[in-house]
Design a protein around this motif. Sequence first.
Motif, PDB file in Angstrom:
ATOM      1  N   THR A 162       0.738  -1.347  -0.045  1.00  0.00           N
ATOM      2  CA  THR A 162      -0.027   0.115  -0.166  1.00  0.00           C
ATOM      3  C   THR A 162       0.884   1.274  -0.039  1.00  0.00           C
ATOM      4  O   THR A 162       0.535   2.236  -0.695  1.00  0.00           O
TER       5      THR A 162
ATOM      6  N   ARG B 126       2.448   1.868  -3.504  1.00  0.00           N
ATOM      7  CA  ARG B 126       1.214   2.250  -4.479  1.00  0.00           C
ATOM      8  C   ARG B 126       1.118   3.604  -4.282  1.00  0.00           C
ATOM      9  O   ARG B 126       0.862   4.756  -5.204  1.00  0.00           O
ATOM     10  N   LYS B 127       0.645   4.050  -3.053  1.00  0.00           N
ATOM     11  CA  LYS B 127       0.652   5.578  -2.559  1.00  0.00           C
ATOM     12  C   LYS B 127       1.897   6.483  -3.092  1.00  0.00           C
ATOM     13  O   LYS B 127       1.616   7.637  -3.549  1.00  0.00           O
TER      14      LYS B 127
ATOM     15  N   ALA C  66       1.859   6.819  -6.742  1.00  0.00           N
ATOM     16  CA  ALA C  66       0.808   7.842  -7.146  1.00  0.00           C
ATOM     17  C   ALA C  66       1.629   9.386  -6.661  1.00  0.00           C
ATOM     18  O   ALA C  66       1.270  10.228  -7.592  1.00  0.00           O
TER      19      ALA C  66
ATOM     20  N   ILE D 129       1.862   6.562   5.097  1.00  0.00           N
ATOM     21  CA  ILE D 129       0.645   6.296   4.023  1.00  0.00           C
ATOM     22  C   ILE D 129      -0.243   7.342   4.130  1.00  0.00           C
ATOM     23  O   ILE D 129      -0.718   7.921   3.137  1.00  0.00           O
ATOM     24  N   LYS D 130      -0.578   7.989   5.263  1.00  0.00           N
ATOM     25  CA  LYS D 130      -1.721   9.201   5.497  1.00  0.00           C
ATOM     26  C   LYS D 130      -1.141  10.350   4.935  1.00  0.00           C
ATOM     27  O   LYS D 130      -1.597  11.122   4.260  1.00  0.00           O
TER      28      LYS D 130
ATOM     29  N   GLY E  24      -0.986  10.232   1.031  1.00  0.00           N
ATOM     30  CA  GLY E  24      -2.251  10.370   0.701  1.00  0.00           C
ATOM     31  C   GLY E  24      -2.591  11.767   0.557  1.00  0.00           C
ATOM     32  O   GLY E  24      -3.285  12.154  -0.241  1.00  0.00           O
TER      33      GLY E  24
ATOM     34  N   THR F  96      -1.001  13.982  -2.138  1.00  0.00           N
ATOM     35  CA  THR F  96      -1.868  13.450  -3.334  1.00  0.00           C
ATOM     36  C   THR F  96      -2.999  14.336  -3.623  1.00  0.00           C
ATOM     37  O   THR F  96      -3.294  14.888  -4.548  1.00  0.00           O
TER      38      THR F  96
END
Length: 1116
Positions: free
Chosen positions: A29, A32-33, A36, A98-99, A102, A105
């Motif tokens: 995960t 992937r982020k 992006a 991750i946060k 995200g 993005t």
Amino acid sequence: MTNDLKGSSMETLKNLLNISDGQDDKLQTLKRKARALHAKAEDVLSEIKQGELQPGKRRRKEVDNWLKDVEEAVLQLQNLELRGKGLITSERSNAGLIKQIGDLTMQGSFPRGFTFYDHGIGVYGPGGVGKTVLLKEIHDELLERFKSSARVYWVSVSHGITLPMLQDKIAEAMNLSYLLTEKNAIRKAASLSYELKQRNNVFLFLDDVWEHFSLEEVGVPIGDENSCKLILTTRSLDVCRRMKCRKTVKVEPLSKEKAWELFSKVLGRRDHMPPEINELAELVAAECAGLPLGLIVMAGSMREVDDIQEWRNTLEELQNSSEGQPDNRNRDIPSLLDKIDSWQKQFDKGHSMLNKLENACLLERYDNRCVKMHNFIRDMAIRITNTKPRYMIAAGAELRRIPSGRRWTIDLDKASLMHNFLSEIQPGTIPMCPDLTTLLLQQNPFTKLPDSFFVHMKALKVLNLSKTSIKRLPDSISELKNLRALLLEFCKRLHFVPSVVKLTSLRELDFSFCWSMKDVPHGMNQLAELRFLDLEGCKDLCQLLSGSLSTFSHIQCLKLDPDVQSISGDDVLKLGCLERLEGCRISDVSNFNKYVKSQHFQQLKYYEFVVGAGQYKRVDHSISAERMVILCSGSLKGGSGGDLFVPPENTQDLQIHNSAFDARSLVGALPSLIRLTALKRILIRRCRMIEVIWSPVSGVEATQEKNHFNAAVVLLLQCLQELILTDLHDFRGLVKGGVAIQRGAFSNLKILVIKYCPNIKELFTSNLLKGGLDNLQELEVEGCEELEMIIAVHDDGGREKIIDFEGYVDKDGDLIWLPNLRALHLRQLPKLTGICHGGMLGKCSVEQISVEYCAKIKQIFKSSLTQYHLSNLREVKVAACNILEEIIASPNSQGQESSGTYELPYLRALELDDLPCLTSFFHGIIPTCGSIEHINVTNCPIVKRLPLSVPLHNNGEGLVPLFLQQIKADQEWWESLEWDNPLIKKTLLPFTKLSVAGASSFDIFEELGSPGRLHELENKFSKTKVNNSSETADINSCLTLLRRQNSELFLVMFCLEACKTHNAVRRDDGDDEKEAALSSVNGAELQRRGNENFEIESEFGKRCEQHFFSLIVYFA
């Protein structure tokens, strides 16, 4: 990264996205982020680059901030990976990243777009420098181009204008008479904005803007396609910034050459003026400090004036208006920062104030540490302060007596008498100045002040007696209850300070380099308000206070003497307010590592630590650094098998002296260095085993872990700005040869110094050049016995080859190495044969070149070098190169002479010494040097023409270069020179200083400064018998021998004896005999004796006299 998002950070992100298979879902995960975010950042950058290609467009601040946040996320991801895979897959770290990724993005949408139009251009500079004239020319050219005034408008803003007044001026310029009756400023602004947009592509010139104002409130549209293009002039850079000018242009004063040209043009009749008036006119022009307005006004007022008395009077008035021009520099702003509690905040505020004054063109940068005031502005300030507040400014006025009582007025606020020759203050001098707050007496030779000198200065806050010869402070200083700062730096003879118990307001006390202070002043431990205490170079006082420093509970800045061990877990650790700690010596590595982990260390914002009991040598700072650690423990570990030395993560300057390495590379011996992302400077001196700075692992040996370590090393090296390596017997090169390094390493390195590394053969090899040294500005190499080439590009067989390197290429297709190099200094390199193969050095950037004692070098530069590449050359010194034939190599193998000229427009100094094979500067071509000031040619017997092209006047006489001051040469060589026109020799003769044939080029400072030479000379002199006796040389006998034997070595002996006498007196001040001896080498008396003993009617005598007085200063 915020500029182009390229380089090591983005490469690291790409590598981290390809983490090995088998990781859990959370890691997938994160990958992937991250992909992006990477794609989004590349899209944003692509659009920004396209937008910024359009004139006037620039990226929005919010976009710039987003790109910085992306960079920080990349660094967090990278640091976690370098510290271990367990961390990157941990619940806490993974979720947080991750946060964050995200959120970034989502934030990258930017509905207003990535760029905006910004047409503002700000032109700033001091008054009278020509800003308005410059803009008028642009304004008139635009009018001519558009053949209409409907799109070009000029508005004179001037001082004190209001917003409605400015709106009316713009409306008048645009012929909008209907707006002049509008009283509502908001409606008027809307109408102005509409009219300006309708006329499309409007140029609005605002001249003489004194304060910033909102363009939107005025009605000037800025920031979109229909906005107008704004060009303004101001005296302040701050106004340009606050009005959001896209580009700022500073208009500098004219150079000396251009200033004289303008002055002469306005004055007229230069060819017909008598020489004595022409000389005075040049001096008057120089007083105008390059300001065109001042030059024009002054020259206009002196047109048709032939009276030499009037010219002399004009010059006298200009010079006297400043009451002497000393060193107009100041390092701080006393008494302005009292309301700020934190020393660091005071320091930052002071720098901010200086920057604002500099941006407003009220101060000028002198060097990295000092500023000075423009002459005209200083004159104006002195005139203003002659009334109220009343100042007495006589700094640098060559005063020998203190000003008379009438100048010490009762309302005097500040007085500056620094940098004079005040050798005695009369006993009856008691100034009546009850309001005096600042008294600056530094840099004067007086030895005492009357005891009652300060009786009537009850309001005094700042007293500076630094660099005086004072022995004891007067008793009246004890009553200065309002005193905030007492500065005694370099009062080397000061041995007594009266009680300071009543100086309850004292915040700053400087005892630095007060060598003779043996006792702590009474009451010093009761100075509860003390914030700044400097004891550097004051070992005895520092030792006495080391056990009671905790009494200064409010101290914020403490400078200790590094010869005194300071921290052993007690006194300094109790100083809870300390922000800056310098000169603090800690006994060993283990204690230092322990202290760095303490809470006390965490509160320091500025520090300088010396770790270990060994010796070290101070080196001047070229790059400013706030946090320094000096290791001189003899080992990188604490004691037998102790902890490895770990410098703090925020270290900016790291020095290692006299220590043994247990690895061949610096990074290998101290792997903790990769955490030092703020490191600017590294110095390594007299360390064993070290061969390279870095030996990267690559190829089949490389593992993923090692690759990440290499990436971290590259980040470390990218921070580095200065690297000094000296006395390293095993050193071979910066990086291990034959191993490719990632591009970007050393990319910010500006200064590289390598001295006395006997085993290095090549300095820059192809793998290192690929790593990037594009920003290197200064290169100094000395005493490397095996060094053969500075830049060596060859294959394994030693043959020259062209490497695959994306470097700078000039218009002729030549590869440019080190494109930003400014200074090159090469000395004592006996095997050096050349500087570079397969390319050239510097891209029109080289300003200084010195090559000395390089016995095998034949040419300094290759033949394809053109004047384009050396167009900024300022100084050239070449000496003691036995087979050197030309500075620039012959352009053809047949050695046929070329013709023409070679222009070096900025060359100021040319020195050629002891070059027996030198034939010319450039084969058959004589350089034209319009800015030349000094030429020195000695012991160059084959050179047949002066290395300077002199143009001819219409009458056939030579035109002397405008700034030429002196030509020094051998008399026999000068007489043998060939001239195109004998009148040129006659023209230059007044500027020529000739030495007798065969005279020595003995350099006293080289002799005293070279390693071991001083000791060698002392041993030689101690065995010398003088006056047919067995006694060793003393001062008088040295002078006698100096006269009789014409031996410059005896001059050194004399100065050594003088220096010994001075030091002896300093060590024992109470010895009357030594005090009397000191007078023979002190000040005016020494100068008088020098005049008597050096009245020798020979060139040698004159040279000895020059050496003599230079050495007085040298040993002072």
